[in-house]
Design an enzyme around this catalytic site. Structure first.
Site, PDB file in Angstrom:
ATOM      1  N   GLU A  44       0.850  -1.192   0.000  1.00 11.69           N
ATOM      2  CA  GLU A  44       0.000   0.000   0.000  1.00 11.69           C
ATOM      3  C   GLU A  44       0.887   1.243   0.000  1.00 11.69           C
ATOM      4  O   GLU A  44       1.892   1.308   0.696  1.00 11.69           O
ATOM      5  CB  GLU A  44      -0.887  -0.005   1.243  1.00 11.69           C
ATOM      6  CG  GLU A  44      -1.772   1.230   1.388  1.00 11.69           C
ATOM      7  CD  GLU A  44      -2.549   1.249   2.699  1.00 11.69           C
ATOM      8  OE1 GLU A  44      -3.603   1.910   2.744  1.00 11.69           O
ATOM      9  OE2 GLU A  44      -2.106   0.598   3.678  1.00 11.69           O
ATOM     10  N   LYS A 110      -9.676   2.535  -2.220  1.00 13.91           N
ATOM     11  CA  LYS A 110      -9.873   1.947  -0.898  1.00 13.91           C
ATOM     12  C   LYS A 110     -11.236   2.338  -0.332  1.00 13.91           C
ATOM     13  O   LYS A 110     -11.557   3.520  -0.200  1.00 13.91           O
ATOM     14  CB  LYS A 110      -8.756   2.429   0.024  1.00 13.91           C
ATOM     15  CG  LYS A 110      -8.706   1.774   1.393  1.00 13.91           C
ATOM     16  CD  LYS A 110      -7.501   2.310   2.161  1.00 13.91           C
ATOM     17  CE  LYS A 110      -7.308   1.647   3.497  1.00 13.91           C
ATOM     18  NZ  LYS A 110      -6.138   2.235   4.217  1.00 13.91           N
ATOM     19  N   CYS A 144      -5.514  -2.884   2.772  1.00 18.78           N
ATOM     20  CA  CYS A 144      -5.254  -2.726   4.194  1.00 18.78           C
ATOM     21  C   CYS A 144      -6.511  -2.785   5.078  1.00 18.78           C
ATOM     22  O   CYS A 144      -7.023  -3.856   5.346  1.00 18.78           O
ATOM     23  CB  CYS A 144      -4.471  -1.433   4.423  1.00 18.78           C
ATOM     24  SG  CYS A 144      -3.525  -1.427   5.982  1.00 18.78           S
TER      25      CYS A 144
END
Length: 258
Positions: A44, A110, A144
């Site tokens: 990331e 995300k 994540c």
């Protein structure tokens, strides 16, 4: 011919808020890949670290990073995936690019921005999942903090591979280990987590723990070092366990709204 996907997990340190240094660093890491790879995973925000100040870097680096990824994917003849701060239409997103070996690409923003660090105040959350068909596998990329939200990852479309690229710190690494395995088991899919290592400028330490699990939760790869690890995913293995254990057929039916 058996369908298989060879994955390289580049578990590495990241230079803080310095894209040029990270271009050089990750170019060296890609040059060191010693085995055949169909898909190469980078952490990331691999060009900056998990920064909450993308304005310091320059808005042009989103496009420059994508250009770098496309070039490397073509050179390596492999798909390349990782996330970065990307500026578009007046706002930043933590955007993952899945770049194909021919330079074409898909993107995923995300969905779950990390409120504990204020990511929600800096980066616009995404609203759509991404499923990529590649080498005979249906692949679902995530980033994540998405790992903590099983509904978002629920395998309602029979994907084969779920992966997360991350900056997941040491204080909460037990959750990372546990949830990666859980996502594999509940979705009867390969689950891959690619984390970074080292310490960033905020003092957070990242211990790696990159891993690969099969659809029954068996750990195939695990690493705590700054290194590239490899895994071969077998489509036939997934098909066999899904026929023998028809758990996905009993899943709850629902739709997601944003």
């Amino acid at each position: 011919m058996e369908e298989k996907l060879q994955v390289a997990l580049v578990q590495s340190e990241v230079v803080w808020e310095n894209p040029d240094a990270n271009f050089e660093h990750f170019s060296q890491q890609l040059d060191k890949i010693s085995k055949a790879a169909d898909l190469i995973l980078l952490p990331e925000m691999f060009t900056t670290g998990f920064t909450m100040h993308p304005e310091k870097i320059g808005n042009e680096y989103g496009g420059l990073t994508l250009d770098w990824m496309r070039q490397k994917a073509i050179e390596k003849k492999a798909a390349l995936a990782g996330s970065l701060p990307f500026y578009e239409n007046g706002s930043h997103a933590n955007r993952l690019f899945f770049v194909l070996p021919d330079g074409n690409y898909y993107q995923y923003d995300k969905r779950h921005t990390f409120t504990l660090a204020g990511e929600d105040k800096v980066y616009k959350a995404g609203a759509e999942r991404l499923i990529v068909s590649y080498k005979g596998f249906k692949i679902c990329p995530m980033i994540c903090y998405d790992l903590r939200f099983p509904v978002w990852a629920r395998n309602t479309v029979d994907y084969d591979v779920l992966f997360y690229v991350a900056n997941w710190p040491k204080p909460r690494i037990a959750a990372w280990d546990t949830l990666l395995k859980a996502r594999a088991i509940e979705n009867m899919a390969y689950c891959i987590g690619l984390n970074r290592v080292g310490t960033d400028e905020t003092g957070l330490e990242y211990p790696g723990h990159s891993a690969v699990y099969d659809g029954l939760g068996e750990q195939l790869v695990f690493s705590m070092d700054a290194e590239t690890r490899y895994a071969t995913l077998h489509k036939e293995h997934l098909e066999t366990i899904r026929k023998q254990l028809r758990f996905l057929e009993d899943r709850d039916q629902f739709t997601l709204s944003t």
